[in-house]
Design a protein around this motif. Structure first.
Motif, PDB file in Angstrom:
ATOM      1  N   HIS A  50       0.952  -0.857  -0.065  1.00 40.82           N
ATOM      2  CA  HIS A  50       0.665   0.104   0.389  1.00 40.82           C
ATOM      3  C   HIS A  50       1.109   1.293   0.221  1.00 40.82           C
ATOM      4  N   ASP A  51       1.194   1.876  -0.959  1.00 42.87           N
ATOM      5  CA  ASP A  51       1.963   2.983  -1.838  1.00 42.87           C
ATOM      6  C   ASP A  51       0.970   4.422  -1.537  1.00 42.87           C
ATOM      7  N   THR A  52       1.662   5.501  -1.229  1.00 42.97           N
ATOM      8  CA  THR A  52       1.129   6.644  -1.681  1.00 42.97           C
ATOM      9  C   THR A  52       2.339   7.555  -1.866  1.00 42.97           C
ATOM     10  N   ASN A  53       2.134   8.768  -2.870  1.00 42.02           N
ATOM     11  CA  ASN A  53       2.699   9.286  -3.970  1.00 42.02           C
ATOM     12  C   ASN A  53       2.751  10.511  -3.515  1.00 42.02           C
ATOM     13  N   ALA A  54       4.275  10.544  -2.182  1.00 46.40           N
ATOM     14  CA  ALA A  54       3.807  11.734  -1.460  1.00 46.40           C
ATOM     15  C   ALA A  54       4.043  13.146  -1.626  1.00 46.40           C
ATOM     16  N   SER A  55       4.963  12.599  -3.489  1.00 44.75           N
ATOM     17  CA  SER A  55       5.495  14.263  -3.316  1.00 44.75           C
ATOM     18  C   SER A  55       4.626  14.069  -5.088  1.00 44.75           C
TER      19      SER A  55
END
Length: 472
Positions: A371-376
């Motif tokens: 489960h990943d989040t595109n922080a930038s």
């Protein structure tokens, strides 16, 4: 007779002294540790102690045999100035012959005691550096080659020779070093890579603390099988669990701190690993051809954040001996070096694994949910998954095996999109193989796999692999 008695006494004293020395050595060497070399030393010392007990009993029997028989009375010494009467001829044993035989047996016992003493002394004072190693020569033949994939060239591959050092620093302080002299994936240049360099302190079986570069302790494969190909059944690792420089998408190495241990629980043992280290990054420029590889950040975290991992397992006993089940989870921030605006992704996964290695069977499996989040970027979140299942059985020197593996990787996830196509693409792979153990340290392997890329970033292919792998 005085000389014989004195030699008996010296032999007995030597046995007692050696027994005491061995007991001290055992106490010193049996401090809590998980080092295989020390456990082997304990076994040898225990055998020596048993032999000393046997020798002690032999000396006691010899001494008892030289004493006057029960119920008899010693003859008084003759008066001064008188001549001793002649000894009676009848019923008198041949004392010189018996004494000579007895002295010979004592000589043999003393010689064996000296040999044992010298042997134990050499083992107990060994401060050398145990050096072991692994090497393998592979053959890879593809139905289709692709310079952008992991099926680059067909032919014979001379990949690496690796040295595995475990210096003896005492019962509690440990040093583990694994050095590989290897060729690159895209070039024939030879490089030296410090695969593992970790210093540890053993508090007990329940706690060992390590610092340095170590294998990230997720799942089963990454901790059970290191860089020596001889110790794993198959030629290749599952594709998504490959090392970073061989198309692996997960952080196989961590630079930081690791706490690990086992605790008796019921018929089995609970195991745990807790690691904190540098967050891994993705190399996309300034590196070797085919960049887009995961890197463990040897010189500190490039984005000033940390990775955290926890692994909890249970090793069953009794009728289920050989079975281990576990769960794990990891979080880290992965930043690439895309210029001028690098991307950062909050990475995380939870996983489950199992392994059964008994009764000539080897059944291994792992599953990971990302489960990943595109922080930038836009802050969006994405889910992906990967798994494998491998089964094999040994028949004498032969071990046939098969493996199914798959990865469903969301291409809208910055992490997988920035990785090289051969690393970040979704795929499935079927593997069948045969391992033949020529000796305990030499194995021949033959493996056939079919790799199919789901998102069409790369063409699918078939591969025939061969390998001769040794350890020393």
């Amino acid at each position: 007779m005085k000389y014989t008695t004195m030699r008996r006494t010296m032999a007995a004293a030597g046995l007692v002294a050696l027994y005491a020395g061995l007991s001290s050595a055992v106490c010193a060497q049996t401090a809590p540790t998980t080092d295989e070399h020390v456990r082997e030393l304990e076994r040898k010392l225990e055998q020596s102690l048993k032999r000393i007990d046997e020798l002690s009993r032999k000396v006691e029997r010899l001494e008892a045999g030289g004493a006057p028989a029960a119920g008899t009375q010693a003859q008084p010494a003759p008066a001064a100035g008188t001549q001793a009467p002649p000894a009676p001829v009848a019923n008198t044993p041949a004392q010189p012959a018996a004494a000579a035989a007895q002295n010979q047996r004592i000589d043999e016992l003393e010689s064996e005691v000296r040999q044992l003493s010298q042997s134990v002394s050499r083992v107990d004072t060994d401060t050398g550096v145990p050096l072991h190693g692994f090497a393998n020569i592979d053959g890879r033949f593809f139905s289709r080659t692709d310079p952008s994939g992991d099926n680059v060239h067909s032919g014979v591959v001379e990949k690496a020779i690796e040295f595995y050092l475990t210096p003896n620093l005492g019962p509690r302080v440990k040093l583990l070093t694994e050095i590989a002299i290897e060729t690159g994936e895209y070039s024939e240049s030879v490089n030296i890579d410090m695969e593992r360099l970790q210093i540890g302190y053993v508090q007990s079986d329940e706690l060992t603390v390590w610092a340095g570069r170590f294998h990230t302790p997720y799942g089963y494969w990454n901790t059970a099988f290191h860089h020596g190909a001889q110790i794993q059944t198959s030629i290749q690792r599952p594709k998504f669990l490959a090392f970073e420089d061989t198309y692996g998408m997960m952080p196989a190495h961590t630079v930081g701190f690791l706490a690990t241990g086992k605790k008796r629980l019921g018929d089995g043992r609970m195991t745990y690993d807790f690691a904190v280290g540098n967050s891994q990054r993705i190399l996309t420029s300034g590196g070797q051809p085919g960049t887009g590889q995961v890197d463990m950040n040897l010189l500190g975290s490039s984005n000033n954040s940390a990775s955290v991992l926890f692994n909890l397992g249970y090793e069953f006993g009794s009728s289920l001996d050989g079975l281990k089940l576990g769960i794990d989870a990891m979080r880290w921030n992965a930043t690439d070096d895309v210029a001028p605006l690098p991307n950062t992704t909050h990475m995380g996964f939870v996983g489950a694994y199992g392994a059964y290695t008994a009764d000539d069977w080897e059944v291994l499996g792992e599953y990971y949910l990302f489960h990943d989040t595109n922080a930038s970027g836009d802050g969006s979140s994405h889910s992906s998954s990967a798994y494998y299942l491998q089964a094999g059985r040994t028949f004498g020197s032969f071990t046939p095996y098969t493996r199914w593996e798959s990865a469903h990787l969301n291409q809208n996830d910055n992490y997988f999109a920035v990785l090289a196509p051969a690393i970040g693409s979704s795929y499935w792979r079927d593997v069948v193989g045969l391992r033949y153990d020529l000796t305990r340290s030499t194995a021949f392997k033959f493996e056939l796999n079919r790799t199919f890329y789901r998102d069409q970033r790369l063409p699918s292919y078939n591969e025939l692999g061969t390998q001769v792998a040794v350890r020393f």
